[in-house]
Design a protein around this motif. Structure first.
Motif, PDB file in Angstrom:
ATOM      1  N   THR A  24       0.870  -1.174   0.000  1.00  0.00           N
ATOM      2  CA  THR A  24       0.000   0.000   0.000  1.00  0.00           C
ATOM      3  C   THR A  24       0.901   1.216   0.000  1.00  0.00           C
ATOM      4  OG1 THR A  24      -0.302  -0.764   2.249  1.00  0.00           O
ATOM      5  CG2 THR A  24      -2.294  -0.402   0.936  1.00  0.00           C
ATOM      6  N   LEU A  25       0.701   2.064  -0.974  1.00  0.00           N
ATOM      7  CA  LEU A  25       1.595   3.199  -1.126  1.00  0.00           C
ATOM      8  C   LEU A  25       0.810   4.488  -0.983  1.00  0.00           C
ATOM      9  CD1 LEU A  25       3.380   1.717  -4.220  1.00  0.00           C
ATOM     10  CD2 LEU A  25       4.319   1.857  -1.926  1.00  0.00           C
ATOM     11  N   ARG A  26       1.471   5.448  -0.359  1.00  0.00           N
ATOM     12  CA  ARG A  26       0.830   6.756  -0.200  1.00  0.00           C
ATOM     13  C   ARG A  26       1.335   7.690  -1.289  1.00  0.00           C
ATOM     14  NH1 ARG A  26       3.505   8.366   4.274  1.00  0.00           N
ATOM     15  NH2 ARG A  26       4.852   6.625   3.773  1.00  0.00           N
ATOM     16  N   ASN A  27       0.477   8.610  -1.655  1.00  0.00           N
ATOM     17  CA  ASN A  27       0.847   9.527  -2.727  1.00  0.00           C
ATOM     18  C   ASN A  27       1.523  10.786  -2.211  1.00  0.00           C
ATOM     19  OD1 ASN A  27       0.938   9.702  -5.475  1.00  0.00           O
ATOM     20  ND2 ASN A  27      -1.214   9.142  -5.671  1.00  0.00           N
ATOM     21  N   ARG A  28       1.227  11.148  -0.979  1.00  0.00           N
ATOM     22  CA  ARG A  28       1.857  12.343  -0.423  1.00  0.00           C
ATOM     23  C   ARG A  28       1.978  12.226   1.092  1.00  0.00           C
ATOM     24  NH1 ARG A  28       0.273  16.744  -2.192  1.00  0.00           N
ATOM     25  NH2 ARG A  28      -0.489  16.056  -4.200  1.00  0.00           N
ATOM     26  N   PRO A 125      11.012   8.491   1.535  1.00  0.00           N
ATOM     27  CA  PRO A 125       9.664   9.061   1.404  1.00  0.00           C
ATOM     28  C   PRO A 125       9.315   9.923   2.612  1.00  0.00           C
ATOM     29  CG  PRO A 125       9.510   6.761   2.041  1.00  0.00           C
ATOM     30  CD  PRO A 125      10.966   7.063   1.887  1.00  0.00           C
TER      31      PRO A 125
ATOM     32  N   HIS B  67       5.541   2.875 -11.525  1.00  0.00           N
ATOM     33  CA  HIS B  67       5.325   4.254 -11.093  1.00  0.00           C
ATOM     34  C   HIS B  67       6.393   5.162 -11.698  1.00  0.00           C
ATOM     35  CE1 HIS B  67       2.291   3.024  -8.152  1.00  0.00           C
ATOM     36  NE2 HIS B  67       3.091   1.998  -7.893  1.00  0.00           N
ATOM     37  N   GLU B  72       5.559  10.485 -10.028  1.00  0.00           N
ATOM     38  CA  GLU B  72       5.201   9.947  -8.712  1.00  0.00           C
ATOM     39  C   GLU B  72       6.444   9.662  -7.865  1.00  0.00           C
ATOM     40  OE1 GLU B  72       1.727   6.949  -8.897  1.00  0.00           O
ATOM     41  OE2 GLU B  72       2.844   6.639 -10.744  1.00  0.00           O
ATOM     42  N   VAL B  75       5.902   8.054  -4.386  1.00  0.00           N
ATOM     43  CA  VAL B  75       5.567   6.633  -4.380  1.00  0.00           C
ATOM     44  C   VAL B  75       6.828   5.802  -4.643  1.00  0.00           C
ATOM     45  CG1 VAL B  75       4.260   4.835  -5.554  1.00  0.00           C
ATOM     46  CG2 VAL B  75       3.195   7.046  -5.089  1.00  0.00           C
ATOM     47  N   GLN B  78       9.051   5.077  -1.770  1.00  0.00           N
ATOM     48  CA  GLN B  78       8.616   4.049  -0.815  1.00  0.00           C
ATOM     49  C   GLN B  78       9.013   2.658  -1.282  1.00  0.00           C
ATOM     50  OE1 GLN B  78       4.334   4.851   0.372  1.00  0.00           O
ATOM     51  NE2 GLN B  78       4.762   6.669  -0.838  1.00  0.00           N
TER      52      GLN B  78
END
Ligand SMILES: Nc1ncnc2c1ncn2[C@@H]1O[C@H](COP(=O)(O)OP(=O)(O)O)[C@@H](O)[C@H]1O
Ligand SMILES: [Mg+2]
Lengths: 282, 332
Positions: A24-28, A125, B67, B72, B75, B78
């Motif tokens: 699950t990745l967050r965009n911001r 991130p 991505h 992005e 993303v 991460q």
């Protein structure tokens, strides 16, 4: 040296690495993460301060020497006596020292950003503002040291502020808040500057007129009229007056409002500028 | 489902008039080790920096697990761990303080951060030195700490920029072992190296990069067979004999010899070492005098000489910018 053994599997006990497609990745970043990232960076700044105490010279030796020097050299000439000059000069030196300390922020940031570890910060991130905000928050410690030393020096030399403990504490707090606000200007220079020495050059070019062309050291009415014009609009003058009022009477005058408003304007302009340039460089 | 870990098309980065990366295409499959092989200054670090969102490409596009790195970046960050060519850890902090900081920045709090730090220090044999400032760390210790910091979030894709350059053979072997274990846990690794041997040992596929361009791509075996499993080096007494020697090589071994620029040295890919005797006999019969000869495993130099027609010399000097081509269309 340590004896080396072959490293075992560098994953947490229990398993395989989660594939990229299944994460699950967050965009911001969230605001909460921005704060916790900045605090983590501030903690790093504090460790660095503890490890390199020689970088504290400007906030330790300088306030002591300046207070002694200015008071004994100018005291008689400007106010007639040392004791009469202290209520004028201590707030002046307080403001001058702490703002100078805030200018060093930019130079240190530049030096820091040239190091390899900033590559890692950029590849994580995290909130982009965190490396800047963290450094600036850690520098609050430097301002606190400078403020405390200047006030203590004044008290030792016979300064008896009429505003009492409360007034002096408020005065110190105001100076620290303003220095932190101004440090965004210097952080901006630090981000866009090519080298630490060029950043230092530009910073001091801005700093000297601001601090010396003010009412920090001498009463304004001794200056030529054209200069008074600048000195009176210089936000540093308002800050110095506000600090004098707080320290000697304990009263929160309109000068405090002007000083805080100027600070808000500076932060509103320079914080986004600094962060934007930092992100662009990334 | 197998996704592609990295896809890059026509990546370009120009510094002034120096095209450091000049249209690089890469495709890295998930769960593999991909080696980017090239001499100093070829554009390896610049390529990694663009893939890792540290540098904006001037042209082209790249994506990590689908991505886009430009659109992005948050993303992508991460999903990756980056271990730079020069240690990206904080010199003023101790190993523990470094790892704790990066744990916090990766969202691990309190005891979780402490536990992860302790585990990583142990896994990378840094526990004894954990409290000491990094100033006294050896190159190998610094690398291990750097790699440990990249693994905190257990990223599915790892960039390792010259992970073993400057390490002694023992430490290098340990680093190889670590990388192999990483891949065994499901990580995808993109590593750069200047050593053919290293790329061959570790990588499933290799891209040879030269002056910002990919000049060859394939498995280690494919690359080596294009050069020969082994190669025969012939030093000629008289440069004038080079054409005659080349003809003899073609006739006896059926392969083309590469002549070094000063035309005194021939490099011959050799599939069957027994045939070399025949070649030597033929050369003597043809009056070609030899100054020396040796059988070598292919080196980066030979790969380069074969693939590009020039040596794998340091390319970081910018004189090559002089002949920089006019801006080209980027293949999309
Ligand atoms: N920040 C930079 N500014 C200017 N030139 C650079 C910069 N980074 C790399 N270069 C140049 O780009 C080329 C490729 O460098 P690099 O990617 O570091 O190669 P490698 O990692 O393969 O040794 C070199 O000629 C180098 O001098
Ligand atoms: Mg490099």
């Amino acid at each position: 040296m340590t004896t080396l053994t072959t490293a075992s599997a560098p994953v947490a006990p229990g398993g395989r690495i989660v594939p990229g497609a299944e994460r699950t990745l967050r965009n911001r970043v969230t605001a909460g993460q921005a704060v916790s990232d900045s605090l983590a960076m501030a903690r790093r700044g504090l460790i660095k301060i503890r490890r390199t105490p020689e970088q504290l010279i400007d906030v330790t030796v300088q306030p002591i020497i300046f207070t002694l020097m200015f008071t004994y050299i100018f005291g008689g000439a400007i106010s007639g006596s040392i004791t009469a000059y202290l209520p004028v000069i201590i707030p002046g030196i307080l403001v001058q020292t702490v703002i100078t300390a805030s200018a060093v922020t930019g130079t240190q940031l530049r030096e820091d950003m040239d190091k390899g570890v900033f590559d890692r910060f950029k590849s994580l991130p995290i909130a982009r503002i965190a490396p800047l905000a963290g450094a600036l928050v850690a520098d609050l410690v430097r301002y606190l040291i400078a403020t405390t030393l200047t006030i203590v020096m004044g008290l030792v030399m016979g300064w008896r502020p009429g505003g009492g403990v409360g007034g002096v504490l408020l005065a110190g707090l105001l100076v620290i808040v303003c220095a932190w606000s101004l440090s965004w200007i210097f952080a901006f220079f630090g981000v866009i500057g090519r080298s630490a020495s060029s950043v230092q050059g530009i910073s001091f070019l801005v700093l000297f007129p601001l601090t010396f062309l003010s009412n920090a050291f001498v009463p304004v009415d001794t200056m030529p009229g054209w200069l008074q014009g600048f000195v009176n609009v210089n936000p540093v003058s308002h800050l110095v007056t506000a600090v004098r009022d707080l320290a000697s009477t304990g009263s929160v005058t309109g000068q405090v409002g002007i000083a805080l408003l100027s600070c808000a304007v500076v932060v509103a302009i320079f914080a986004p500028l600094a962060v934007r340039s930092y992100m662009k460089k990334a | 489902m197998t996704t592609t870990a990295i896809e890059a098309e026509g990546l370009v980065k120009t510094f002034g008039d120096n095209r450091a990366v000049d249209g690089v295409d890469l495709e890295v499959a998930t769960g593999t080790v991909y080696g980017v092989l090239g001499p100093n200054g070829a554009g390896k670090t610049t390529t990694i920096r663009m893939l890792a969102t540290l540098l904006r490409p001037d042209a082209g596009r790249a994506s990590v697990f689908g991505h886009d790195v430009s659109r992005e970046p948050f993303v992508v960050r991460q999903l990756i761990g980056v271990t730079g060519q020069y240690a990206s850890v904080d010199e003023t902090l101790s190993a523990t303080e470094n790892l704790l900081l990066f744990c916090r920045l990766n969202g691990l709090k309190g005891s979780a951060a402490t536990r992860r730090t302790r585990d990583l220090l142990e896994e990378f044999s840094l526990t004894d030195a954990a409290a000491r400032p990094l100033k006294n760390f050896s190159g190998g210790m610094r690398r291990r700490l750097d790699l440990a910091a990249s693994l905190i979030a257990q990223p599915p894709l790892l960039f390792l920029d010259e992970p073993t350059t400057g390490l002694d053979p023992r430490t290098r072997a340990q680093m190889w072992e670590t990388i192999r274990r990483l891949v065994a846990t499901g990580s995808t690794v993109l590593l750069t190296t200047q050593y053919l041997d290293e790329a061959d040992q570790l990588a499933d596929r290799i891209a040879v990069i030269d002056r910002g361009r990919v000049v060859a791509e394939g498995t280690g075996d494919e690359l080596k067979s294009s050069v020969g499993q082994q190669s025969l080096q012939l030093a000629l007494v008289r440069p004038d004999d080079a054409p005659a020697a080349q003809a003899a090589v073609l006739d006896v071994l059926g392969v083309a010899a590469t002549v070094s620029p000063e035309a005194r040295r021939l490099t011959v890919p050799v599939a069957d070492p027994a045939r070399v005797t025949d070649l030597l006999v033929r050369l003597r019969g043809g009056g070609v005098d030899l100054d020396g000869l040796s059988m070598d495993k292919p080196t980066l130099d030979e790969v380069f000489l074969t693939l590009t027609g020039h040596d794998a010399t340091d390319q970081s000097t910018t004189d090559r910018a002089a002949g920089s081509p006019e801006p080209e269309e980027i293949s999309a």
